[in-house]
Design an enzyme around this catalytic site. Structure first.
Site, PDB file in Angstrom:
ATOM      1  N   ASP A  46      -1.712   5.220  -5.667  1.00 60.83           N
ATOM      2  CA  ASP A  46      -1.975   4.323  -4.541  1.00 60.83           C
ATOM      3  C   ASP A  46      -2.085   2.880  -5.007  1.00 60.83           C
ATOM      4  O   ASP A  46      -3.042   2.523  -5.683  1.00 60.83           O
ATOM      5  CB  ASP A  46      -3.262   4.774  -3.847  1.00 60.83           C
ATOM      6  CG  ASP A  46      -3.525   3.998  -2.581  1.00 60.83           C
ATOM      7  OD1 ASP A  46      -2.710   3.115  -2.237  1.00 60.83           O
ATOM      8  OD2 ASP A  46      -4.542   4.268  -1.925  1.00 60.83           O
ATOM      9  N   ASP A  89       0.818  -1.207   0.000  1.00 64.10           N
ATOM     10  CA  ASP A  89       0.000   0.000   0.000  1.00 64.10           C
ATOM     11  C   ASP A  89       0.859   1.267   0.000  1.00 64.10           C
ATOM     12  O   ASP A  89       1.367   1.678   1.044  1.00 64.10           O
ATOM     13  CB  ASP A  89      -0.915  -0.024   1.230  1.00 64.10           C
ATOM     14  CG  ASP A  89      -1.953   1.073   1.197  1.00 64.10           C
ATOM     15  OD1 ASP A  89      -2.099   1.722   0.137  1.00 64.10           O
ATOM     16  OD2 ASP A  89      -2.618   1.295   2.221  1.00 64.10           O
TER      17      ASP A  89
END
Ligand SMILES: *[C@@H]1O[C@H](CO)[C@@H](O)[C@H](O)[C@H]1NC(C)=O
Ligand SMILES: *[C@@H]1O[C@H](CO)[C@@H](O)[C@H](O)[C@H]1NC(C)=O
Ligand SMILES: *[C@@H]1O[C@H](CO)[C@@H](O)[C@H](O)[C@H]1NC(C)=O
Ligand SMILES: *[C@@H]1O[C@H](CO)[C@@H](O)[C@H](O)[C@H]1NC(C)=O
Ligand SMILES: *[C@@H]1O[C@H](CO)[C@@H](O)[C@H](O)[C@H]1NC(C)=O
Length: 418
Positions: free
Chosen positions: A297, A88
Site C-alpha cells: 500500500d 494510493d
C-alpha cells in the site's frame, strides 16, 4: 458511519460504463510523484501506533496528513484543472474536492468546479454501477451519491461522475484519459492536509484508475520508484504505466499476487522477517501462513504486522541495537525509538515474501518523526494480516504486472532512477 473500501469487492458491473480512453497506445508513459518533504512531527497523525481498530478483519489504508504521502499531479476536466492527489495502491476511487463544497477540509489550491468543465458527466443513479456500489445512493436529483471511507476515519461523500483526466508524462507530453469514473467530493472530513486535493486510487478493483486504464497502454501493469522521505535532495519519485514499466535486469525478484474476494488490495504472501541473521516466521504458532497475508500500500507509511509478529520483530531489533530505546517521551507512545542524530547503522531486515527476499536497509526500516529521533517504521494490528507500507517500499523499483499476477522488486536508488 465509516465505510471501508473492502465492502466494494463485487463491483463487476463497472464494465458496463463506456470508458473512452482516447487513444489505443502501444507504449506506456511515466509520471513524476511529489514527495512530501521532511515530515512535520504531529502527534495526532503519527502513523506508528494504534491506528487500526480491532473490529477490522483486514487492515485498511489509513490516510494521514503531514507524513508519508506521495502526491501525483494530474489535470481534470476541459479546460484542464490541476490537482494533486495522494497516490494510493490500497484504494480504488479517485476523487477530488468539488465546488460547491458543504463541508470540505481546508485546501490551499482552488477546488474543481464541474460547472466550468465541458467534459464533466454525472453518473445517474439509474445506472447499474450506482446500484452495485454498496454505498451508492440516489440523490433527490437522481445522481449517484457515494461514500468512501478510509481506516483513518477520513471519509469522502462524493457524487460519482465521469471526466477527462490528463496526466503529464516525464517527457512533457499530455496523456488524456477520457470518461474516467471519479468522485466529486462535496463533503470530506478534515483528516487530509491542505496540500492534498484528494486521492488517486490505484488498487486492483474495477473503479480504480489502473483498472479503467486497463491495457490501453500496452499491458495492464505499472511500476513505482519511491524516494525515501529522509532524502535531502529534491527529486521526484516516478511511476510508469503500461509498456515500458516492466521491471527486469539484474537483481529482480518476484512474488505472486494472491487473488481474494476483495479485489482492491494487492495481496502477497509474507513467510517471515529476518532481523540480522535471526529468522522470524510470520506465524509463530505454526509453520502455516495464510496466502496473501499482506498487501502493498503506497498510501500507508509504516509496515503493519499482526501483534505477535510485530512483537517478535521489535524484540529482535531491541536485542541487536546497542543503544537504549527511548522510554520517557510521551509523544512517541509505545513505538521503539532511539535518540540519535543519524540513522541507525543496522540491523538489516529481510522481508521473506514467497519467492522473493526483500532486503530492508536502515533507510527503509527506521524513520525520523522528530529531530534526533529514529523509530522502527513498523506498527501492529490485531488482524491476521498486515500492510507493507511505503517506508519499506522506498528505494525499490516495484512492478505490478496484473496480466502475469506478479509483483517485482528491484533494489534501486530512486533519486537516480529516470
Ligand atoms: C447527495 O449529495 C448531495 C450533495 O452533497 C446532497 O445535497 C444530498 O443531500 C445527498 N443525498 C443523499 C440521499 O445522500
Ligand atoms: C449534474 O447534476 C447536477 C445536479 O442535478 C446538475 O446541476 C448539473 O447540471 C449536472 N451536470 C451535468 C453536466 O449534467
Ligand atoms: C457530511 O458527512 C458527515 C459524515 O458522514 C455527515 O455527518 C454530515 O451530515 C454530512 N454533511 C453534509 C452537509 O452533508
Ligand atoms: C497460523 O497457523 C494456524 C494453523 O496452525 C492458522 O489457522 C492461522 O490462520 C495461521 N495464521 C496466520 C496469520 O497465518
Ligand atoms: C500492539 O502491540 C502492543 C504491545 O506490543 C499491544 O499492547 C497492543 O494491544 C497492540 N495493538 C493492537 C491493535 O493489536
Amino acid at each position: 458511519m465509516v465505510y471501508y473500501p473492502t465492502s466494494f469487492g463485487s463491483i463487476i458491473y463497472l464494465m458496463l460504463l463506456p470508458l473512452y480512453i482516447s487513444a489505443k497506445n502501444d507504449v506506456g508513459f511515466n509520471v513524476n510523484l511529489i514527495r512530501k518533504n521532511t515530515p512535520h512531527y504531529n502527534h495526532n497523525v503519527l502513523p506508528l501506533s494504534g491506528l487500526l481498530s480491532p473490529k477490522e478483519k483486514t487492515p485498511q489504508s489509513p490516510t494521514y496528513a503531514y507524513l508519508g504521502h506521495y502526491l501525483m499531479e494530474l489535470s481534470i476536466g476541459t479546460p484542464p484543472f490541476k490537482i494533486y492527489g495522494i497516490v494510493d495502491t490500497g484504494s480504488d476511487l479517485t476523487w477530488t474536492q468539488c465546488v460547491p463544497c458543504k463541508n470540505c477540509y481546508k485546501q490551499r489550491n482552488p477546488m474543481f468546479d464541474p460547472r466550468k468543465s465541458t467534459s464533466y458527466r454525472n453518473i445517474s443513479c439509474d445506472s447499474e454501477l450506482c446500484h452495485k456500489l454498496d454505498t451508492g445512493v440516489c440523490s433527490p436529483e437522481k445522481r449517484c451519491n457515494y461514500t468512501y471511507g478510509y481506516a483513518s476515519a477520513a471519509i469522502t461523500q462524493s457524487v460519482l461522475a465521469q471526466e477527462t483526466i490528463t496526466l503529464t508524462s516525464t517527457t512533457g507530453e499530455s496523456v488524456p484519459l477520457k470518461g474516467i469514473v471519479f468522485g466529486c467530493g462535496h463533503n470530506d472530513t478534515d483528516s487530509f492536509n491542505d496540500h492534498e486535493m484528494g486521492i488517486i486510487g490505484l488498487g486492483g478493483g474495477l473503479v480504480s484508475l489502473i483498472s479503467q486504464i486497463g491495457s490501453s497502454f500496452g499491458g495492464k501493469r505499472f511500476s513505482q520508484c519511491l524516494v525515501p522521505f529522509h532524502t535531502d535532495v529534491v527529486v521526484s519519485s516516478k511511476m510508469s504505466f503500461g509498456r515500458g514499466s516492466e521491471v527486469s535486469g539484474i537483481g529482480v525478484i518476484s512474488t505472486p499476487l494472491v487473488a481474494k474476494e476483495d479485489k482492491t488490495p494487492y495481496f502477497i504472501t509474507l513467510l517471515g522477517i529476518s532481523v540480522g541473521n535471526t529468522y522470524l516466521h510470520f506465524n509463530g504458532s505454526s509453520e502455516i501462513v495464510s496466502k496473501g497475508n499482506m498487501f502493498l500500500d503506497s498510501g500507508t507509511p509504516p509496515t503493519i504486522l499482526p501483534t505477535q509478529s510485530y512483537e517478535r520483530v521489535v524484540d529482535q531489533v531491541r536485542k541487536q541495537v546497542a543503544m537504549a530505546p527511548i522510554i520517557d517521551d510521551p509523544d512517541l507512545g509505545p513505538q521503539l525509538c532511539y535518540r540519535t542524530k543519524k540513522n541507525l547503522p543496522g540491523p538489516v531486515l529481510k522481508a521473506h515474501f514467497e519467492g522473493a527476499d526483500v532486503t530492508l536497509n536502515p533507510i527503509q526500516t527506521f524513520i525520523s518523526p522528530k529531530k534526533d529521533v529514529f523509530c522502527l517504521g513498523f506498527t501492529n494490528t490485531s488482524a491476521d494480516g498486515g500492510i507493507y507500507g511505503n517506508f519499506a517500499q522506498s528505494n525499490y523499483l516495484i512492478g505490478f504486472d496484473l496480466d502475469k499476477q506478479l509483483v517485482y522488486f528491484k533494489p534501486m536508488d530512486c533519486t537516480k532512477y529516470k
